[in-house]
Design a protein around this motif. Structure first.
Motif, mmCIF file in Angstrom:
data_model
loop_
_atom_site.group_PDB
_atom_site.id
_atom_site.type_symbol
_atom_site.label_atom_id
_atom_site.label_comp_id
_atom_site.label_asym_id
_atom_site.label_seq_id
_atom_site.Cartn_x
_atom_site.Cartn_y
_atom_site.Cartn_z
ATOM 1 N N VAL A 154 0.820 -1.227 0.000
ATOM 2 C CA VAL A 154 0.000 0.000 0.000
ATOM 3 C C VAL A 154 0.851 1.273 0.000
ATOM 4 N N GLY A 155 2.137 1.159 -0.330
ATOM 5 C CA GLY A 155 2.963 2.369 -0.395
ATOM 6 C C GLY A 155 4.410 2.118 -0.001
ATOM 7 N N GLN A 156 5.057 3.169 0.515
ATOM 8 C CA GLN A 156 6.473 3.063 0.897
ATOM 9 C C GLN A 156 6.617 2.614 2.353
ATOM 10 N N THR A 157 7.816 2.096 2.682
ATOM 11 C CA THR A 157 8.102 1.776 4.088
ATOM 12 C C THR A 157 9.414 2.446 4.520
ATOM 13 N N VAL A 158 9.465 2.794 5.792
ATOM 14 C CA VAL A 158 10.673 3.363 6.393
ATOM 15 C C VAL A 158 10.923 2.583 7.686
ATOM 16 N N TRP A 159 12.060 1.860 7.745
ATOM 17 C CA TRP A 159 12.367 1.084 8.956
ATOM 18 C C TRP A 159 13.152 1.948 9.946
ATOM 19 N N LEU A 160 12.804 1.809 11.209
ATOM 20 C CA LEU A 160 13.452 2.579 12.278
ATOM 21 C C LEU A 160 14.202 1.629 13.200
ATOM 22 N N ASP A 161 15.309 2.112 13.786
ATOM 23 C CA ASP A 161 16.060 1.275 14.734
ATOM 24 C C ASP A 161 15.543 1.449 16.151
ATOM 25 N N ASP A 162 14.868 2.573 16.382
ATOM 26 C CA ASP A 162 14.505 2.926 17.748
ATOM 27 C C ASP A 162 12.983 3.107 17.830
ATOM 28 N N GLU A 163 12.330 2.292 18.659
ATOM 29 C CA GLU A 163 10.865 2.354 18.745
ATOM 30 C C GLU A 163 10.362 3.735 19.190
ATOM 31 N N ALA A 164 11.192 4.473 19.937
ATOM 32 C CA ALA A 164 10.755 5.800 20.412
ATOM 33 C C ALA A 164 10.427 6.732 19.239
ATOM 34 N N LEU A 165 10.982 6.410 18.052
ATOM 35 C CA LEU A 165 10.742 7.280 16.890
ATOM 36 C C LEU A 165 9.397 7.019 16.209
ATOM 37 N N ILE A 166 8.707 5.976 16.644
ATOM 38 C CA ILE A 166 7.401 5.694 16.026
ATOM 39 C C ILE A 166 6.383 6.795 16.391
ATOM 40 N N ASP A 167 6.481 7.359 17.593
ATOM 41 C CA ASP A 167 5.540 8.442 17.948
ATOM 42 C C ASP A 167 5.746 9.667 17.059
ATOM 43 N N PRO A 168 6.994 10.102 16.818
ATOM 44 C CA PRO A 168 7.188 11.183 15.840
ATOM 45 C C PRO A 168 6.700 10.817 14.429
ATOM 46 N N VAL A 169 6.898 9.568 14.013
ATOM 47 C CA VAL A 169 6.389 9.149 12.695
ATOM 48 C C VAL A 169 4.862 9.252 12.681
ATOM 49 N N THR A 170 4.237 8.798 13.763
ATOM 50 C CA THR A 170 2.775 8.890 13.881
ATOM 51 C C THR A 170 2.337 10.345 13.711
ATOM 52 N N ALA A 171 3.096 11.243 14.364
ATOM 53 C CA ALA A 171 2.733 12.665 14.354
ATOM 54 C C ALA A 171 2.930 13.290 12.978
ATOM 55 N N VAL A 172 3.958 12.857 12.249
ATOM 56 C CA VAL A 172 4.249 13.471 10.948
ATOM 57 C C VAL A 172 3.386 12.835 9.844
ATOM 58 N N SER A 173 3.533 11.527 9.643
ATOM 59 C CA SER A 173 2.871 10.924 8.477
ATOM 60 C C SER A 173 1.597 10.145 8.823
ATOM 61 N N GLY A 174 1.491 9.611 10.046
ATOM 62 C CA GLY A 174 0.274 8.884 10.433
ATOM 63 C C GLY A 174 -0.911 9.833 10.496
ATOM 64 N N SER A 175 -0.746 10.915 11.238
ATOM 65 C CA SER A 175 -1.796 11.933 11.365
ATOM 66 C C SER A 175 -1.733 12.939 10.221
ATOM 67 N N GLY A 176 -0.592 13.000 9.542
ATOM 68 C CA GLY A 176 -0.318 14.047 8.559
ATOM 69 C C GLY A 176 -1.397 14.276 7.504
#
Ligand SMILES: NC(=O)C1=CN([C@@H]2O[C@H](COP(=O)(O)OP(=O)(O)OC[C@H]3O[C@@H](n4cnc5c(N)ncnc54)[C@H](O)[C@@H]3O)[C@@H](O)[C@H]2O)C=CC1
Ligand SMILES: O=C(O)[C@@H]1CCC=N1
Length: 274
Positions: A154-176
């Motif tokens: 369903v699109g692109q993926t970006v893998w993160l090493d640190d789970e703490a960065l999922i909240d910023p991802v949520t804020a930028v592209s999840g809610s974006g």
């Protein structure tokens, strides 16, 4: 590229529908997808649209799956995951819920270690999503590939090493996408207040977002330079951007995105207890 991956979905709402739409007939056959949702209407819609099978509650069919996607609200996660626990052995558990941490999922699943946490967004509905993802150490390379293939359907993926960065991802592209729609609504309102019709306003605003996004995506130049090229000194764009700066629009957006990340962390605290 089709394979025979068996995928169970818990929750058959907006995001599950987007994912299933991307997967069926591409990554796997409809017959390999099983959806659990107590809402009969949601299940029927998925069955009719994609030919997938469903059930109102968690049962043996999930034990046969290679991957179980958790697509329910964060508020429901603990109770549902505890019900799921007896059916989980070697499967990959892939959560798309905002906030809920892998450590809590693992604890509710009696220490299960094959967990991926992902944050997609609704453009997934048209194959234009982007998903941030993080894997626990217990996820095998094949399971990581499967998680990546599911989200790439369903699109692109970006893998993160640190789970703490999922909240910023949520804020930028999840809610974006909601921020973009909000901006489109504001441009439409301005267009109407200046005499254009609602239809003309929304057409102009949407085409501008699409064109500008594509231009930014295809350009090798920084976005700030693309902005400067539109902005003639003393011209109309300069007037608009000066007004935005005076109103603190950029600072307000930065604050808003940080508020979304903070809410993600809060959801994790609030619904990850016990
Ligand atoms: N909507 C969005 O833009 C995004 C949502 N998410 C996450 O995806 C998850 C799902 O969100 P949506 O699809 O938007 O919500 P939704 O409300 O459309 O879907 C949730 C579904 O779960 C079902 N459900 C309720 N109780 C259940 C149970 N006990 N067992 C199985 N199913 C049950 C509901 O009937 C509903 O169909 C959330 O955790 C959200 O944080 C992630 C990225 C973007
Ligand atoms: O608003 C929410 O909580 C969910 C997560 C990202 C988009 N929608």
């Amino acid at each position: 590229m089709q394979n025979d991956l068996k995928i169970g979905f818990i929750g058959g709402g907006n995001m599950a529908t987007a994912l299933i739409g991307g997967l069926v007939g591409k990554l796997t056959a409809a017959g390999n997808i099983h959806v659990v949702d107590p809402n009969a209407e949601a299940l029927q819609k998925l069955e009719r649209k994609f030919g997938v099978a469903g059930a109102p509650q968690i049962g043996d069919a999930l034990g046969q799956c290679d991957v179980i996607v958790l697509a329910i609200k964060p508020q429901q996660m603990k109770d549902v995951v505890r019900q799921l626990q007896p059916f989980v052995s070697a499967q990959l558990v892939l959560s798309i819920a905002a906030g809920i941490r892998t450590a809590d999922l693992s604890r509710w699943l009696n220490g299960h270690a094959a967990i991926v946490r992902a944050m997609p967004n609704t453009p997934a509905l048209i194959g234009q999503g982007i998903t941030g993802m993080v894997a626990l150490a217990g996820v095998s390379p094949a399971q990581r590939d499967a998680a990546d293939a599911i989200m790439r359907a369903v699109g692109q993926t970006v893998w993160l090493d640190d789970e703490a960065l999922i909240d910023p991802v949520t804020a930028v592209s999840g809610s974006g996408p909601a921020y973009v729609f909000y901006f489109i609504e504001a441009m439409q309102q301005a267009a109407q207040e200046m005499g254009l019709t609602a239809e003309q306003g929304v057409q102009l605003a949407i085409a501008t977002f699409t064109g500008a996004s594509q231009l930014a995506a295809q350009s090798s130049e920084p976005v700030s330079l693309l902005r400067e090229r539109v902005t003639s000194k003393g011209g109309t764009t300069y007037a608009a951007l000066t007004s935005m700066e005076a109103s603190g629009v950029k600072d307000a957006i930065v604050l808003a995105v940080k508020a979304a990340a903070a809410r993600g962390r809060e959801l994790g605290e609030e619904f990850g207890k016990d």
